[in-house]
Design a protein around this motif. Sequence first.
Motif, PDB file in Angstrom:
ATOM      1  N   ARG A   1       0.848  -1.203   0.000  1.00  0.00           N
ATOM      2  CA  ARG A   1       0.000   0.000   0.000  1.00  0.00           C
ATOM      3  C   ARG A   1       0.878   1.245   0.000  1.00  0.00           C
ATOM      4  O   ARG A   1       1.679   1.438   0.927  1.00  0.00           O
ATOM      5  CB  ARG A   1      -0.853   0.013   1.257  1.00  0.00           C
TER       6      ARG A   1
ATOM      7  N   THR B   1       1.996   1.762  -9.863  1.00  0.00           N
ATOM      8  CA  THR B   1       0.984   0.871 -10.449  1.00  0.00           C
ATOM      9  C   THR B   1       1.681  -0.324 -11.098  1.00  0.00           C
ATOM     10  O   THR B   1       1.191  -1.457 -11.032  1.00  0.00           O
ATOM     11  CB  THR B   1       0.148   1.646 -11.501  1.00  0.00           C
TER      12      THR B   1
ATOM     13  N   ASP C   1      -1.324  -0.737  -4.240  1.00  0.00           N
ATOM     14  CA  ASP C   1      -2.601  -0.106  -3.973  1.00  0.00           C
ATOM     15  C   ASP C   1      -2.256   1.336  -3.571  1.00  0.00           C
ATOM     16  O   ASP C   1      -1.437   1.539  -2.664  1.00  0.00           O
ATOM     17  CB  ASP C   1      -3.250  -0.872  -2.807  1.00  0.00           C
TER      18      ASP C   1
ATOM     19  N   ARG D   1      -3.224   5.410  -2.567  1.00  0.00           N
ATOM     20  CA  ARG D   1      -4.123   6.481  -2.116  1.00  0.00           C
ATOM     21  C   ARG D   1      -3.278   7.730  -1.900  1.00  0.00           C
ATOM     22  O   ARG D   1      -2.055   7.639  -1.750  1.00  0.00           O
ATOM     23  CB  ARG D   1      -4.832   6.099  -0.813  1.00  0.00           C
TER      24      ARG D   1
ATOM     25  N   TRP E   1      -7.034   7.188  -8.422  1.00  0.00           N
ATOM     26  CA  TRP E   1      -6.640   6.800  -7.080  1.00  0.00           C
ATOM     27  C   TRP E   1      -7.509   7.478  -6.027  1.00  0.00           C
ATOM     28  O   TRP E   1      -8.009   8.581  -6.237  1.00  0.00           O
ATOM     29  CB  TRP E   1      -5.154   7.128  -6.872  1.00  0.00           C
TER      30      TRP E   1
ATOM     31  N   CYS F   1      -1.282   3.072   4.933  1.00  0.00           N
ATOM     32  CA  CYS F   1      -0.260   2.654   3.954  1.00  0.00           C
ATOM     33  C   CYS F   1       0.931   1.950   4.607  1.00  0.00           C
ATOM     34  O   CYS F   1       1.182   2.060   5.801  1.00  0.00           O
ATOM     35  CB  CYS F   1       0.209   3.842   3.122  1.00  0.00           C
TER      36      CYS F   1
END
Length: 329
Positions: A161, A179, A184, A186, A198, A211
């Motif tokens: 994350r 990516t 993942d 944010r 995102w 994260c």
Amino acid sequence: MTLTHETPPHRAEAAQPQKILQAGPLPPGLAGQLPTLGPVEILSDMPDPEAFLQERGGDFAVLVTTGTGGAGRSLIDALPNLKAICSLGVGYDAIDMEAVRARGLMVSNTPDVLNDCVADLAMGLLIDVVRGLSASDRHVRRGDWNRVGPTRPSTRVSGKRLGLLGMGRIGQVIARRATGFDMDIRYHTRSAKPHLPWQHEPSLIALAQWCDFLIVACPGSPETFHLVSADVLKALGPQGYLVNVARGTVVDERALVAALQNGELAGAGLDVFEHEPEVPAELIVSEQVVLLPHVGSATRETRAAMCNLVLDNVRAFLAEGRLLTPIGL
Ligand code: NAP
């Protein structure tokens, strides 16, 4: 009819070439080309810069500086006929924007041309600190592979994350790189960017809690000062890693040192520091950090593109009184 040999004042003014003041050292590609655009004086070469400014400060219409060198209020005040500041670099936190606004000056920076290289460096720093590349390199060079054995297993990077503080030009390129690592993603910014794929996280603390890795890619400013606080680092947690490719001032450096020493943070990859080029002694001796001397954009290709953009801005200002990449004030 009386004939006069005096040149009308506006003619005399128009005939004057607009002079350029170079604040400090610049890459040779830029310093070498500037004099082809107009007369240049180099402030840092003057034996007494203050006396020089007092005597000649009124001569200059353009100031050429760098993102780290900037332009403080005293320099701006000493240039009463200044119209434009052209800066090498995208960050302009070292330019006194209050003085700029008060004087109605134009300022240009060098956006976009450095996005790829800064994003590459962010990913490099992240992989280095999480996988322990530099630390393992030191291990081999010390002869410890032979003497002690291999290094201990590190932490996986792919699929984790990633939180991004800042989702502008550079942040978006970092996100695209991440990516490719199946991460993942944010981000936290003041306003959500609904056109991006995102998820926006309105709370930086919540982003840090969520994260595994937090990358800082927002500008340095009074508003972002110490945004990455002791609480944010605590939220990132003992398994978390911080990467900063933005500005040292965004991270509370004392809190970072304490978090690393107390086991509240796993590690940090840092290209920028609060008091560059000073780096805290605790970080210098730490095996949990990777330290770089502010080289985010420092590739030959990107530096050449940045230098060309400064030259294009100075050229456009001198020819047409406008800048190509002005900072919105
Ligand atoms: P940018 O396009 O202006 O993006 C800045 C991002 O930060 C935006 O997403 C903005 O979103 C966010 N932001 C601004 N203020 C914020 C705040 N108070 N809280 C949270 N988010 C905030 O800038 P960029 O071109 O990507 O460059 C970013 C910075 O990287 C530069 O300013 C520079 O300092 C640094 N940099 C470092 C190197 C290096 O060598 N290490 C090289 C180039 C650039 P909102 O406006 O919605 O908040």
